[in-house]
Design a protein around this motif. Structure first.
Motif, PDB file in Angstrom:
ATOM      1  N   LEU A 166     -39.137  12.719  18.064  1.00  0.00           N
ATOM      2  CA  LEU A 166     -39.140  11.254  18.119  1.00  0.00           C
ATOM      3  C   LEU A 166     -38.190  10.662  17.074  1.00  0.00           C
ATOM      4  N   PHE A 167     -38.062  11.315  15.930  1.00  0.00           N
ATOM      5  CA  PHE A 167     -37.133  10.840  14.910  1.00  0.00           C
ATOM      6  C   PHE A 167     -35.688  10.960  15.389  1.00  0.00           C
ATOM      7  N   PHE A 168     -35.371  12.065  16.074  1.00  0.00           N
ATOM      8  CA  PHE A 168     -34.002  12.269  16.550  1.00  0.00           C
ATOM      9  C   PHE A 168     -33.616  11.298  17.665  1.00  0.00           C
ATOM     10  N   ILE A 169     -34.555  10.894  18.484  1.00  0.00           N
ATOM     11  CA  ILE A 169     -34.202   9.961  19.560  1.00  0.00           C
ATOM     12  C   ILE A 169     -34.381   8.509  19.128  1.00  0.00           C
ATOM     13  N   ASN A 170     -34.596   8.293  17.818  1.00  0.00           N
ATOM     14  CA  ASN A 170     -34.737   6.952  17.223  1.00  0.00           C
ATOM     15  C   ASN A 170     -35.873   6.162  17.865  1.00  0.00           C
ATOM     16  N   PHE A 171     -36.995   6.817  18.068  1.00  0.00           N
ATOM     17  CA  PHE A 171     -38.173   6.144  18.612  1.00  0.00           C
ATOM     18  C   PHE A 171     -38.803   5.313  17.518  1.00  0.00           C
ATOM     19  N   ASP A 172     -39.219   4.106  17.871  1.00  0.00           N
ATOM     20  CA  ASP A 172     -39.807   3.191  16.899  1.00  0.00           C
ATOM     21  C   ASP A 172     -41.280   3.547  16.722  1.00  0.00           C
ATOM     22  N   LEU A 173     -41.621   4.148  15.586  1.00  0.00           N
ATOM     23  CA  LEU A 173     -42.996   4.566  15.317  1.00  0.00           C
ATOM     24  C   LEU A 173     -43.900   3.411  14.872  1.00  0.00           C
ATOM     25  N   SER A 174     -43.338   2.240  14.688  1.00  0.00           N
ATOM     26  CA  SER A 174     -44.133   1.094  14.192  1.00  0.00           C
ATOM     27  C   SER A 174     -45.109   0.598  15.255  1.00  0.00           C
ATOM     28  N   ILE A 175     -44.968   0.996  16.500  1.00  0.00           N
ATOM     29  CA  ILE A 175     -45.916   0.531  17.518  1.00  0.00           C
ATOM     30  C   ILE A 175     -47.287   1.182  17.335  1.00  0.00           C
ATOM     31  N   PHE A 176     -47.350   2.284  16.573  1.00  0.00           N
ATOM     32  CA  PHE A 176     -48.631   2.943  16.325  1.00  0.00           C
ATOM     33  C   PHE A 176     -49.389   2.374  15.139  1.00  0.00           C
ATOM     34  N   PHE A 177     -48.724   1.573  14.323  1.00  0.00           N
ATOM     35  CA  PHE A 177     -49.344   1.018  13.127  1.00  0.00           C
ATOM     36  C   PHE A 177     -49.433  -0.487  13.230  1.00  0.00           C
TER      37      PHE A 177
END
Length: 95
Positions: free
Chosen positions: A82-93
Motif C-alpha cells: 500500500l505504501f508503494f502504490i501511494n494508498f492514502d492510509l488516513s481513511i482508516f484513522f
C-alpha cells in the motif's frame, strides 16, 4: 516419447546367496527411523491427494506460533504494498 513423464529412480533388489528370510527384518533393508509415521512415503500421490494430506496435517497439528508469524508477515507485506502504490492510509484513522 516420455516428454511429460517424471523420471523414477531405478530399484535394485538384492538378496544374498546365504540369506535366511525366515528371521524378522533384513540386515540389508534400508529403512529410516520414522518411515512408518510418514505420510509422504509410498506411491507418488496426485495433486488432489497432496492437498488433502496437507489439509489433514494442518488440522492435526496446528502451530499457533507459525500461524501468528505468517499473519504478521502478510500484514507487513500488505502495508509495504500500500505504501508503494501511494494508498492514502488516513481513511482508516479518525482525524
Amino acid at each position: 516419447m516420455g516428454v511429460f513423464k517424471k523420471r523414477t529412480n531405478k530399484k535394485y533388489n538384492y538378496t544374498p546367496r546365504y540369506y535366511n528370510s525366515t528371521s524378522k527384518g533384513s540386515p540389508f533393508e534400508i529403512k529410516h527411523k520414522f518411515d512408518e509415521y510418514r505420510k509422504t512415503i509410498g506411491p507418488k500421490p496426485g495433486i488432489k491427494s497432496k492437498i488433502n494430506n496437507a489439509l489433514n496435517e494442518l488440522k492435526e497439528t496446528p502451530d499457533k506460533d507459525a500461524n501468528r508469524r505468517i499473519l504478521i508477515i502478510v500484514v507487513v507485506l500488505v502495508i509495504i504494498f500500500l505504501f508503494f502504490i501511494n494508498f492514502d492510509l488516513s481513511i482508516f484513522f479518525n482525524s
